[in-house]
Design a protein around this motif. Structure first.
Motif, PDB file in Angstrom:
ATOM      1  N   ASP A 218     144.933 132.220  63.461  1.00  0.00           N
ATOM      2  CA  ASP A 218     145.251 130.954  62.772  1.00  0.00           C
ATOM      3  C   ASP A 218     144.005 130.132  62.447  1.00  0.00           C
ATOM      4  O   ASP A 218     143.955 128.928  62.724  1.00  0.00           O
ATOM      5  N   LEU A 219     143.014 130.780  61.861  1.00  0.00           N
ATOM      6  CA  LEU A 219     141.758 130.075  61.575  1.00  0.00           C
ATOM      7  C   LEU A 219     141.769 129.393  60.205  1.00  0.00           C
ATOM      8  O   LEU A 219     140.848 128.638  59.881  1.00  0.00           O
ATOM      9  N   GLY A 220     142.798 129.677  59.382  1.00  0.00           N
ATOM     10  CA  GLY A 220     142.839 129.102  58.023  1.00  0.00           C
ATOM     11  C   GLY A 220     141.907 129.858  57.080  1.00  0.00           C
ATOM     12  O   GLY A 220     141.116 130.700  57.508  1.00  0.00           O
ATOM     13  N   GLY A 221     142.028 129.540  55.787  1.00  0.00           N
ATOM     14  CA  GLY A 221     141.149 130.162  54.789  1.00  0.00           C
ATOM     15  C   GLY A 221     141.286 131.672  54.714  1.00  0.00           C
ATOM     16  O   GLY A 221     140.314 132.372  54.412  1.00  0.00           O
ATOM     17  N   VAL A 222     142.491 132.175  54.968  1.00  0.00           N
ATOM     18  CA  VAL A 222     142.694 133.635  55.010  1.00  0.00           C
ATOM     19  C   VAL A 222     142.493 134.248  53.620  1.00  0.00           C
ATOM     20  O   VAL A 222     141.697 135.180  53.452  1.00  0.00           O
ATOM     21  N   GLU A 223     143.210 133.691  52.625  1.00  0.00           N
ATOM     22  CA  GLU A 223     143.126 134.253  51.264  1.00  0.00           C
ATOM     23  C   GLU A 223     141.688 134.196  50.749  1.00  0.00           C
ATOM     24  O   GLU A 223     141.198 135.136  50.122  1.00  0.00           O
TER      25      GLU A 223
END
Ligand code: TMP
Length: 236
Positions: A218-223
């Protein structure tokens, strides 16, 4: 080449038969899972990134003497591949401590390993893909000694080729998981995929994670991370 019947649906891909019994079509999905399917989600555009990134890297490996399943990229999500029966092993190569190795052995993530580590996990979701060694593999008849020697030799050569190639793109190859298959005549070839789903890619300068750990943790910025890998490797 056209798809006929669906042969298999996995967590991240579907596989279709074609009119040629020796060829299949792989279709990459945006679905993402972690922790043996416990965590589920969607990574918008992931299927398209993994398809082209995997094909790009397999093409490079093929040019350097590694036989792969790649035949032809058909469109942004689909690729024609050689039909194989998958050897039910996840072959993991580790250059730097991270993930389950760090947990199991108490090594800080990011610590360089004194020797490249090769691990095998037996592909069985019900058992949670347990770690196995050469003895288990022979005892269970998963692969014979000659096949396993081929798999290990390819896996280390792939590590050298991939690490050097990615370094030029400013990416450090921390670890990765690959799978091999047997063609109809029993030849061992590289199959499955090599993508941000199956590798740990860290930015060489900043150490930023550019892979599926952004989803797992859940670190964000996956895409954006997947897109960054596509841009660095394919320039688009
Ligand atoms: P691990 O540290 O969680 O064992 O993961 C090692 C490498 O294998 C990492 O690059 C991610 C990849 N991997 C997969 O491709 N599929 C999996 O199911 C798991 C657990 C890891």
């Amino acid at each position: 080449m056209k798809k006929t019947v669906q042969l298999y649906e996995g967590k991240a891909k579907k596989v279709y038969a074609t009119e040629d019994e020796n060829l299949c079509i792989v279709s990459y999905k945006d679905d993402a899972t972690a922790f043996n399917g416990l965590k589920k989600g969607t990574i918008e555009g992931k299927g398209a990134v993994n398809n082209v990134v995997s094909n790009h890297l397999m093409r490079m490996l093929e040019q350097n003497g590694i036989p792969t399943h790649l035949v032809e990229e058909l469109n942004d999500r689909e690729t024609l591949v050689k039909k194989v029966s998958i050897v039910p092993l996840e072959v993991i190569i580790r250059n730097i401590a991270a993930g389950s190795l760090s947990k199991r052995l108490g090594l800080p993530e990011g610590e360089k390993l004194k020797k490249t580590v090769l691990e095998y996990c037996y592909k069985d979701d019900d058992l949670g893909d347990p770690l196995v060694n050469e003895y288990h593999i022979a005892a269970l008849g998963i692969a014979d000694d000659e096949e396993l020697a081929t798999i290990a030799a390819y896996s280390f050569k792939i590590n050298d080729l991939l690490s050097a190639y990615l370094k030029d793109a400013g990416i450090e190859l921390i670890d990765y998981k690959i799978e091999f298959g047997r063609t109809a005549d029993g030849t061992i070839i590289l199959a499955d995929e090599i993508s941000p789903d199956t590798c740990r890619f860290w930015d060489s300068k900043t150490g930023k994670k550019l892979d599926k750990d952004r989803f797992r943790r859940d670190l964000g910025g996956v895409e954006d991370a997947y897109d960054e890998i596509r841009k660095r490797l394919l320039g688009k």
